[in-house]
Design a protein around this motif. Structure first.
Motif, PDB file in Angstrom:
ATOM      1  N   ALA A   1     -46.966  -1.452  -4.930  1.00 30.69           N
ATOM      2  CA  ALA A   1     -48.018  -0.959  -5.823  1.00 30.69           C
ATOM      3  C   ALA A   1     -47.784   0.503  -6.180  1.00 30.69           C
ATOM      4  O   ALA A   1     -47.961   0.905  -7.334  1.00 30.69           O
ATOM      5  N   ALA A   2     -47.348   1.315  -5.200  1.00 29.66           N
ATOM      6  CA  ALA A   2     -47.089   2.732  -5.466  1.00 29.66           C
ATOM      7  C   ALA A   2     -45.927   2.914  -6.438  1.00 29.66           C
ATOM      8  O   ALA A   2     -45.992   3.740  -7.358  1.00 29.66           O
TER       9      ALA A   2
ATOM     10  N   SER B   1     -55.831  -8.603  -3.418  1.00 28.45           N
ATOM     11  CA  SER B   1     -56.115  -9.472  -2.276  1.00 28.45           C
ATOM     12  C   SER B   1     -54.942  -9.502  -1.307  1.00 28.45           C
ATOM     13  O   SER B   1     -55.130  -9.452  -0.084  1.00 28.45           O
ATOM     14  N   LYS B   2     -53.723  -9.520  -1.827  1.00 28.05           N
ATOM     15  CA  LYS B   2     -52.547  -9.528  -0.957  1.00 28.05           C
ATOM     16  C   LYS B   2     -52.402  -8.199  -0.220  1.00 28.05           C
ATOM     17  O   LYS B   2     -52.051  -8.176   0.967  1.00 28.05           O
TER      18      LYS B   2
ATOM     19  N   PHE C   1     -51.619 -16.982   2.730  1.00 28.50           N
ATOM     20  CA  PHE C   1     -52.567 -16.862   1.629  1.00 28.50           C
ATOM     21  C   PHE C   1     -51.924 -17.268   0.312  1.00 28.50           C
ATOM     22  O   PHE C   1     -52.522 -17.979  -0.488  1.00 28.50           O
ATOM     23  N   GLU C   2     -50.701 -16.816   0.069  1.00 26.42           N
ATOM     24  CA  GLU C   2     -50.039 -17.086  -1.206  1.00 26.42           C
ATOM     25  C   GLU C   2     -49.783 -18.579  -1.401  1.00 26.42           C
ATOM     26  O   GLU C   2     -50.048 -19.132  -2.465  1.00 26.42           O
ATOM     27  N   ILE C   3     -49.280 -19.237  -0.363  1.00 24.43           N
ATOM     28  CA  ILE C   3     -49.035 -20.677  -0.468  1.00 24.43           C
ATOM     29  C   ILE C   3     -50.356 -21.425  -0.628  1.00 24.43           C
ATOM     30  O   ILE C   3     -50.478 -22.321  -1.456  1.00 24.43           O
TER      31      ILE C   3
ATOM     32  N   ASN D   1     -52.199  -8.788   8.734  1.00 22.13           N
ATOM     33  CA  ASN D   1     -50.793  -8.435   8.930  1.00 22.13           C
ATOM     34  C   ASN D   1     -50.012  -8.973   7.744  1.00 22.13           C
ATOM     35  O   ASN D   1     -50.507  -9.770   6.953  1.00 22.13           O
ATOM     36  N   PHE D   2     -48.778  -8.532   7.638  1.00 23.14           N
ATOM     37  CA  PHE D   2     -47.978  -8.888   6.474  1.00 23.14           C
ATOM     38  C   PHE D   2     -47.652 -10.377   6.428  1.00 23.14           C
ATOM     39  O   PHE D   2     -47.581 -10.967   5.361  1.00 23.14           O
TER      40      PHE D   2
END
Length: 186
Positions: free
Chosen positions: A10-11, A72-73, A88-90, A81-82
Motif C-alpha cells: 500500500a505504501a 480488509s486484507k 480470507f482471500e480464498i 497475522n499474515f
C-alpha cells in the motif's frame, strides 16, 4: 521493502501515485505552458487549473479505491497475522459466488427501472422490483446454502488438500454476508 507484506504494498502504491502526479505536473508546466503564446492552441491558465483540480479529485478517488479494495486484507494481516489473509482471500472468492446473480442483474435492469421511474410509472417499478427480488431469492439462497453447507468439501476439491478450519469458517461467514448483502441490496 522486501518482506514487509501488504502494508508495504500500500505504501509503495501511494508513493508511486504521488511520484506519477508530480511528474505529470512538472512535465505539463515544462512543455505545455510554453505554448501559451499560441492562443489557438492554449485555452488559458484558468482552464488548466480547473482541469488540474478535477484531475486531483479523480486521483484521490483512485487512491481511496485502492485502499478500500485492500483494507480488509491489511487489517487482517496487521491484527491477526499474515497467513490469515490467504484464508480470507480464498473464502472471499468462493463466497462472492452467492452475490454473483444480483451483481450481474443489477446493471441490466437499471435502464428499465430508470425509464419507468422517470415516466412516473411507480406501479411498474414496484412490480418489477418484486419480481426481481423473487428471482434473486430463488437464485441466491440455494447457492448460499450449497456453499455454506458444503464449504469443506468444495474447498477440498478446489485446493486438493484438507482445508484449514479457519478457511471453512471464513467461507461460511463470508457467504452468509454476501448473500445477505445480495438480498438486501445496496
Amino acid at each position: 521493502l522486501t518482506g514487509q507484506g501488504l502494508v508495504a504494498l500500500a505504501a509503495v502504491t501511494l508513493a508511486t501515485s504521488v511520484a506519477a502526479a508530480a511528474a505529470e505536473t512538472f512535465l505539463s508546466h515544462r512543455f505545455v505552458f510554453p505554448l501559451s503564446h499560441c492562443r489557438w492552441l492554449w485555452p488559458g491558465r484558468q482552464v488548466f487549473e480547473r482541469q488540474l483540480r478535477y484531475g486531483i479529485k479523480i486521483w484521490i478517488a483512485g487512491i481511496a479505491e485502492i485502499l478500500q479494495m485492500n483494507l480488509s486484507k491489511i487489517l487482517i494481516a496487521r491484527i491477526v497475522n499474515f497467513e490469515s489473509v490467504a484464508f480470507f482471500e480464498i473464502g472471499s472468492k468462493l463466497a462472492s459466488a452467492s452475490a454473483l446473480p444480483s451483481n450481474t442483474l443489477l446493471p441490466a435492469i437499471m435502464p428499465a427501472a430508470a425509464a419507468w421511474s422517470a415516466a412516473n410509472q411507480n406501479a411498474e417499478v414496484k412490480r418489477f422490483y418484486l419480481r426481481l427480488m423473487a428471482i434473486t431469492v430463488m437464485v441466491v439462497l440455494p447457492i448460499a446454502a450449497l456453499i455454506t453447507l458444503n464449504a469443506a468439501t468444495i474447498l477440498a476439491l478446489w485446493l486438493r488438500v484438507t482445508p484449514h478450519p479457519y478457511m471453512v469458517m471464513a467461507v461460511v461467514w463470508l457467504t452468509l454476508g454476501h448473500a445477505l448483502f445480495a438480498l438486501t441490496g445496496p
